[in-house]
Motif scaffolding. Structure first.
Motif, PDB file in Angstrom:
ATOM      1  N   HIS A  38      26.035 138.423  -1.475  1.00 33.55           N
ATOM      2  CA  HIS A  38      24.996 139.476  -1.198  1.00 33.55           C
ATOM      3  C   HIS A  38      23.718 138.912  -0.315  1.00 33.55           C
ATOM      4  O   HIS A  38      22.643 138.624  -0.673  1.00 33.55           O
ATOM      5  N   PHE A  39      24.265 138.969   1.130  1.00 35.66           N
ATOM      6  CA  PHE A  39      23.166 138.737   2.241  1.00 35.66           C
ATOM      7  C   PHE A  39      22.014 139.441   2.033  1.00 35.66           C
ATOM      8  O   PHE A  39      20.896 138.807   2.582  1.00 35.66           O
ATOM      9  N   ASP A  40      22.161 140.693   1.771  1.00 34.67           N
ATOM     10  CA  ASP A  40      20.877 141.557   1.782  1.00 34.67           C
ATOM     11  C   ASP A  40      19.874 141.381   0.691  1.00 34.67           C
ATOM     12  O   ASP A  40      19.073 141.999   0.526  1.00 34.67           O
ATOM     13  N   CYS A  41      20.426 140.463  -0.412  1.00 34.45           N
ATOM     14  CA  CYS A  41      19.409 139.815  -1.272  1.00 34.45           C
ATOM     15  C   CYS A  41      18.877 138.512  -1.211  1.00 34.45           C
ATOM     16  O   CYS A  41      18.689 137.849  -2.132  1.00 34.45           O
ATOM     17  N   HIS A  42      19.059 138.068   0.024  1.00 34.82           N
ATOM     18  CA  HIS A  42      18.254 136.946   0.481  1.00 34.82           C
ATOM     19  C   HIS A  42      16.888 137.167   1.364  1.00 34.82           C
ATOM     20  O   HIS A  42      16.951 137.794   2.191  1.00 34.82           O
ATOM     21  N   VAL A  43      16.089 136.517   0.762  1.00 38.47           N
ATOM     22  CA  VAL A  43      14.535 136.393   1.586  1.00 38.47           C
ATOM     23  C   VAL A  43      14.489 135.219   2.377  1.00 38.47           C
ATOM     24  O   VAL A  43      14.394 134.237   1.657  1.00 38.47           O
ATOM     25  N   ALA A  44      14.099 135.302   3.689  1.00 32.52           N
ATOM     26  CA  ALA A  44      13.583 133.920   4.151  1.00 32.52           C
ATOM     27  C   ALA A  44      12.259 133.713   4.693  1.00 32.52           C
ATOM     28  O   ALA A  44      11.509 134.372   5.190  1.00 32.52           O
ATOM     29  N   CYS A  45      11.619 132.907   3.739  1.00 31.37           N
ATOM     30  CA  CYS A  45      10.211 132.744   3.580  1.00 31.37           C
ATOM     31  C   CYS A  45      10.023 131.711   2.687  1.00 31.37           C
ATOM     32  O   CYS A  45      10.931 131.055   2.143  1.00 31.37           O
ATOM     33  N   ASP A  46       8.629 130.985   2.699  1.00 27.84           N
ATOM     34  CA  ASP A  46       8.154 130.223   1.776  1.00 27.84           C
ATOM     35  C   ASP A  46       8.026 130.708   0.520  1.00 27.84           C
ATOM     36  O   ASP A  46       7.221 131.711   0.561  1.00 27.84           O
ATOM     37  N   VAL A  47       8.721 130.387  -0.427  1.00 23.25           N
ATOM     38  CA  VAL A  47       9.000 130.891  -1.614  1.00 23.25           C
ATOM     39  C   VAL A  47       7.454 131.325  -2.405  1.00 23.25           C
ATOM     40  O   VAL A  47       7.214 132.175  -3.210  1.00 23.25           O
ATOM     41  N   ARG A  48       6.777 130.290  -2.159  1.00 26.16           N
ATOM     42  CA  ARG A  48       5.155 130.501  -2.632  1.00 26.16           C
ATOM     43  C   ARG A  48       4.531 131.670  -2.475  1.00 26.16           C
ATOM     44  O   ARG A  48       3.949 132.164  -3.305  1.00 26.16           O
ATOM     45  N   VAL A  49       4.880 132.541  -1.532  1.00 26.31           N
ATOM     46  CA  VAL A  49       4.504 133.719  -1.258  1.00 26.31           C
ATOM     47  C   VAL A  49       4.997 134.864  -2.104  1.00 26.31           C
ATOM     48  O   VAL A  49       4.678 135.939  -2.212  1.00 26.31           O
ATOM     49  N   LEU A  50       6.260 134.597  -3.054  1.00 25.35           N
ATOM     50  CA  LEU A  50       6.861 135.468  -3.908  1.00 25.35           C
ATOM     51  C   LEU A  50       6.503 135.253  -5.299  1.00 25.35           C
ATOM     52  O   LEU A  50       7.058 135.962  -6.154  1.00 25.35           O
ATOM     53  N   LEU A  51       5.788 134.185  -5.479  1.00 27.54           N
ATOM     54  CA  LEU A  51       5.428 133.809  -6.985  1.00 27.54           C
ATOM     55  C   LEU A  51       4.416 134.716  -7.311  1.00 27.54           C
ATOM     56  O   LEU A  51       3.186 134.347  -7.380  1.00 27.54           O
ATOM     57  N   GLU A  52       4.799 135.785  -8.070  1.00 27.16           N
ATOM     58  CA  GLU A  52       3.905 136.726  -8.501  1.00 27.16           C
ATOM     59  C   GLU A  52       4.458 137.269  -9.807  1.00 27.16           C
ATOM     60  O   GLU A  52       5.764 136.722 -10.184  1.00 27.16           O
ATOM     61  N   PRO A  53       3.686 137.922 -10.544  1.00 22.33           N
ATOM     62  CA  PRO A  53       4.280 138.333 -11.991  1.00 22.33           C
ATOM     63  C   PRO A  53       5.333 139.612 -11.907  1.00 22.33           C
ATOM     64  O   PRO A  53       5.793 139.847 -13.036  1.00 22.33           O
ATOM     65  N   ALA A  54       6.065 139.512 -10.829  1.00 20.76           N
ATOM     66  CA  ALA A  54       7.076 140.759 -10.587  1.00 20.76           C
ATOM     67  C   ALA A  54       8.568 140.170 -11.287  1.00 20.76           C
ATOM     68  O   ALA A  54       9.491 140.900 -11.270  1.00 20.76           O
TER      69      ALA A  54
END
Length: 196
Positions: A38-54
């Motif tokens: 699932h390449f379309d389900c991969h995000v290229a970034c520093d994971v800390r920007v994704l750490l939210e209550p979602a």
């Protein structure tokens, strides 16, 4: 369940959760080539920007270069790098998520952060290899072994030399190959934590 698999390039854990119907995404730094289905389900970034209550669950595999005991002989000259690696793990552990699993080899996290909740081995999940792997858990049960293999007659596992060291010799992708999650472990995580 919405699942974030942090610091994963291989897609093994992400794909195991997706196979069980979860909305799972992996994340790693830009420039790290992702693998899996699932390449379309991969995000290229520093994971800390994704750490939210979602997220309902975060499974994280922070880089162990400055944390694992296998690199202890280099620690003295890398205090700043080690401190940054520990801060990164603390950020993952402190994410606003009800269920978190942090995976790392035996290393300094046990003394600098806290003892792991569990140490697992690939041979507990159907792989004839040895690799002590620590798990720090929040809101999750311990991972139950799914297929315990008997100790080989030789006394050592397929990935060990007679002295017990890992057979995998030096190469440009050695760390990447050693860091890939075993499929049996990934399937157990998805099956057992996907319903937690």
């Amino acid at each position: 369940m919405r699942v974030l698999v942090a610091c994963e390039w291989s897609g093994v854990v992400r794909d195991a959760f997706r196979a069980r119907g979860h909305e799972a995404f992996s994340c790693d730094l830009p420039g790290v080539r992702p693998e899996g289905f699932h390449f379309d389900c991969h995000v290229a970034c520093d994971v800390r920007v994704l750490l939210e209550p979602a997220w309902d669950l975060i499974v994280a595999f922070p880089p162990c270069t400055h944390l694992a005991v296998s690199g202890a002989r280099y620690f003295a000259g890398k205090a700043r790098e080690q401190a940054a690696a520990i801060d990164f793990v603390r950020a993952l552990m402190g994410a606003p998520c009800p269920r978190i699993a942090i995976e790392n080899p035996v290393g300094v996290l046990s003394t600098k952060v806290r003892k792991p909740d569990q140490i697992i081995q690939p041979w507990q999940f159907g792989h004839p290899e040895s690799k002590a792997t620590c798990l720090w858990l929040k809101g999750l049960p311990l991972l139950t072994p799914t297929h315990i293999l008997p100790t080989p007659a030789s006394g050592r596992w397929a990935n060990q030399t007679p002295s017990g060291q890992n057979k995998l010799g030096p190469s440009p992708d050695r760390a990447k190959r050693r860091g890939k999650t075993y499929t049996g472990v990934a399937m157990a995580m998805a099956a057992q934590w996907g319903d937690a």
